[in-house]
Design an enzyme around this catalytic site. Structure first.
Site, mmCIF file in Angstrom:
data_model
loop_
_atom_site.group_PDB
_atom_site.id
_atom_site.type_symbol
_atom_site.label_atom_id
_atom_site.label_comp_id
_atom_site.label_asym_id
_atom_site.label_seq_id
_atom_site.Cartn_x
_atom_site.Cartn_y
_atom_site.Cartn_z
ATOM 1 N N GLU A 198 34.601 -32.318 -15.785
ATOM 2 C CA GLU A 198 35.766 -32.523 -14.919
ATOM 3 C C GLU A 198 36.058 -31.228 -14.179
ATOM 4 O OE1 GLU A 198 39.087 -34.726 -16.313
ATOM 5 O OE2 GLU A 198 40.230 -34.288 -14.491
ATOM 6 N N VAL A 201 41.032 -28.257 -14.509
ATOM 7 C CA VAL A 201 41.464 -28.382 -15.912
ATOM 8 C C VAL A 201 42.971 -28.611 -15.971
ATOM 9 C CG1 VAL A 201 41.663 -27.062 -18.070
ATOM 10 C CG2 VAL A 201 39.526 -27.023 -16.764
ATOM 11 N N ASP A 248 34.529 -21.578 -8.936
ATOM 12 C CA ASP A 248 35.169 -22.165 -7.755
ATOM 13 C C ASP A 248 34.343 -23.378 -7.321
ATOM 14 O OD1 ASP A 248 36.032 -22.783 -5.182
ATOM 15 O OD2 ASP A 248 36.397 -20.683 -4.660
ATOM 16 N N GLN A 249 34.992 -24.515 -7.169
ATOM 17 C CA GLN A 249 34.245 -25.730 -6.845
ATOM 18 C C GLN A 249 33.657 -25.708 -5.431
ATOM 19 O OE1 GLN A 249 37.969 -28.705 -6.226
ATOM 20 N NE2 GLN A 249 36.003 -29.669 -6.005
ATOM 21 N N HIS A 274 41.233 -30.721 -4.155
ATOM 22 C CA HIS A 274 41.432 -31.875 -3.274
ATOM 23 C C HIS A 274 41.333 -31.511 -1.796
ATOM 24 C CE1 HIS A 274 42.344 -33.844 -6.942
ATOM 25 N NE2 HIS A 274 43.470 -33.205 -7.134
HETATM 26 C C1 LIG Z 1 45.623 -31.311 -10.643
HETATM 27 S S1 LIG Z 1 45.099 -29.981 -11.650
HETATM 28 C C2 LIG Z 1 43.972 -30.773 -12.733
HETATM 29 C C3 LIG Z 1 44.632 -31.679 -13.719
HETATM 30 C C4 LIG Z 1 43.761 -32.182 -14.836
HETATM 31 N N1 LIG Z 1 42.470 -32.649 -14.392
HETATM 32 C C5 LIG Z 1 44.449 -33.325 -15.569
HETATM 33 O O1 LIG Z 1 44.192 -34.516 -15.242
HETATM 34 O O2 LIG Z 1 45.222 -33.046 -16.474
HETATM 35 C C6 LIG Z 1 44.077 -29.107 -10.517
HETATM 36 C C7 LIG Z 1 43.349 -27.893 -11.100
HETATM 37 O O3 LIG Z 1 42.332 -27.554 -10.159
HETATM 38 C C8 LIG Z 1 42.169 -26.156 -10.168
HETATM 39 N N2 LIG Z 1 41.552 -25.739 -8.892
HETATM 40 C C9 LIG Z 1 42.167 -25.547 -7.703
HETATM 41 N N3 LIG Z 1 41.275 -25.119 -6.774
HETATM 42 C C10 LIG Z 1 40.076 -25.066 -7.395
HETATM 43 C C11 LIG Z 1 38.757 -24.689 -6.985
HETATM 44 N N4 LIG Z 1 38.523 -24.299 -5.742
HETATM 45 N N5 LIG Z 1 37.769 -24.731 -7.903
HETATM 46 C C12 LIG Z 1 38.013 -25.121 -9.172
HETATM 47 N N6 LIG Z 1 39.242 -25.482 -9.623
HETATM 48 C C13 LIG Z 1 40.253 -25.448 -8.758
HETATM 49 C C14 LIG Z 1 43.573 -25.607 -10.374
HETATM 50 O O4 LIG Z 1 43.526 -24.294 -10.927
HETATM 51 C C15 LIG Z 1 44.203 -26.645 -11.285
HETATM 52 O O5 LIG Z 1 44.185 -26.220 -12.629
#
Ligand SMILES: C[S@@+](CC[C@H](N)C(=O)[O-])C[C@H]1O[C@@H](n2cnc3c(N)ncnc32)[C@H](O)[C@@H]1O
Length: 394
Positions: A198, A201, A248-249, A274
């Site tokens: 996933e 997190v 980083d995604q 997103h």
């Molecule tokens: C909506 S939360 C995830 C919620 C979790 N999946 C849940 O259902 O409980 C979004 C997460 O994406 C991470 N995020 C934001 N930009 C990102 C990126 N470019 N690469 C990886 N993770 C990222 C944030 O740090 C955040 O913890």
């Protein structure tokens, strides 16, 4: 504690001889530590906390030696290794062979067996006088034992929505109701040793916050290995069968390195930034690491439309630079063999490897699989339409 779950899951898939070999290699004590951690994770004894208390001793044995843990549930919560000492009832002892326990927790369901189990209730000398003097046995005394036995018998709760609420992810909440869709598409994999990645997190910059969905997947897939990738360091949330990766995604090299190390995956879920360019880069990089029949989920599709927060746009709903437009072109890809003109649409890498695409409110699920059924009539129409001898098909 070293996490031996992965070795035990792989061995349990092969059978009792391989499990016994892992137990010999790892040792009884370390194996038992992994198994008891798993039992306690699945039992949710904290739900039972009341004014009374109850204790249970879980003993795992290899026939000649044994290792035990005392678990008490009382007003102070769940105590491991010591008694809550509120009531005078001695602990109930559950004794089971360590290999049978590993097979029950991590093997295919048909390997679950209680043949080596013994439940040792406190002696009649303790229990019977209570009946005689009308001293009630607190509800929790039986409930704790029952929960542990339910775990050993693999009678886990099956509603993903319940697990979402329990573990605190918004996958079922006032914001989203994704869990019924996941359950519908992934329910058949519950009993399989799946590997899940996933992205996102949760908890953003707070390294100790988030992880709800990872723990939800851990419980939903009792034999699963769960990986969570986040731009923030989330290692504080690592648990047996749950591993986090800081990356980083939008960085294809980091994604590839992750997939080479932990893939291939049965499921990838994108619940990260997103932002459309990130979502598309992640999909392009990770889809090749999805197993045949695996599912790639993209959540929170509203990010594709909203300029605020996610850089989205509503100007051209088919624009493949935005997440929903990118996913929509896969619908035409499903029918790539039906186009009669060469220049209708450029071939895409997913045309032959995406078998189905499902859209729900704010959620898309892309199933990987061979999409090369062929189209005999399209072939004729392309080459020599007059050979069909008709000019209209039903
Ligand atoms: C909506 S939360 C995830 C919620 C979790 N999946 C849940 O259902 O409980 C979004 C997460 O994406 C991470 N995020 C934001 N930009 C990102 C990126 N470019 N690469 C990886 N993770 C990222 C944030 O740090 C955040 O913890």
């Amino acid at each position: 504690m070293i996490d031996h779950a992965r070795d035990l899951i792989e061995a349990a898939d092969r059978g009792p001889t391989d499990v016994a070999a892992v137990v010999r290699h790892v040792g009884l004590r370390a194996t038992a530590a992994t198994l008891i951690d798993e039992i306690l994770f699945r039992a949710h004894l904290g739900d039972l906390v009341s004014e009374s208390d109850a204790s249970v001793v879980i003993t795992l044995t290899d026939g000649s030696r044994e290792t035990s843990v005392l678990v008490s549930v009382g007003p102070k919560g769940v105590l491991i290794g010591r008694s809550a000492d509120v009531t005078d009832l001695p602990p109930v002892r559950i004794v089971q062979d360590v290999c049978d326990t590993a097979l029950a927790l991590y093997g295919p369901r048909e390997r679950v067996s209680s043949a080596s189990r013994e439940v040792r209730w406190p002696s009649p000398r303790v229990m019977v006088p209570r009946l005689a003097s009308n001293l009630a046995v607190p509800r929790i005394f039986h409930a704790v034992v029952q929960r542990v036995l339910q775990v050993l018998d693999r009678e886990e709760p099956v509603r993903l929505a319940d697990l979402a609420v329990r573990h605190g992810t918004d996958k079922w909440s006032f914001l989203h109701q994704y869990t019924p869709h996941y359950q519908r598409h992934l329910g058949h994999l519950r009993d399989h040793p799946v590997t899940v990645l996933e992205i996102g997190v949760g908890g953003y910059d707070d390294g100790e916050a988030g992880g709800g969905s990872l723990y939800m997947w851990k419980e939903f897939f009792p034999r699963g290995l769960i990986y969570g990738l986040d731009i923030a360091d989330k290692r504080a949330l690592d648990r047996p069968r749950v591993t986090t990766i800081t990356a980083d995604q939008s960085d294809p090299d980091a994604l590839r390195a992750t997939a080479e190390r932990f893939g291939p995956f049965d499921m990838v879920i994108d619940d990260g930034s997103h932002m459309s360019p990130h979502v598309i880069t992640s999909f392009r990089t990770l889809f090749p690491y999805l197993k045949e029949h695996g599912v790639y989920a993209v959540e929170d599709l509203h990010g594709s439309y909203w300029p605020q927060l996610f850089g989205g746009s509503e100007n051209d709903l088919n624009d493949p630079e935005y997440t929903v437009g990118f996913l929509k072109q896969m619908v035409d890809g499903l029918n790539h063999e039906e186009f009669l003109k060469d220049d209708t649409r450029a071939a895409r890498p997913t045309d032959r490897t995406v078998k189905s695409v499902h859209f729900y409110h704010n959620l898309a699920l892309v199933e990987k699989g061979r999409n090369e059924e062929g189209s005999p009539i399209a072939n004729v129409l392309r080459q020599a339409p007059e050979l069909l001898g008709i000019d209209r098909l039903q």
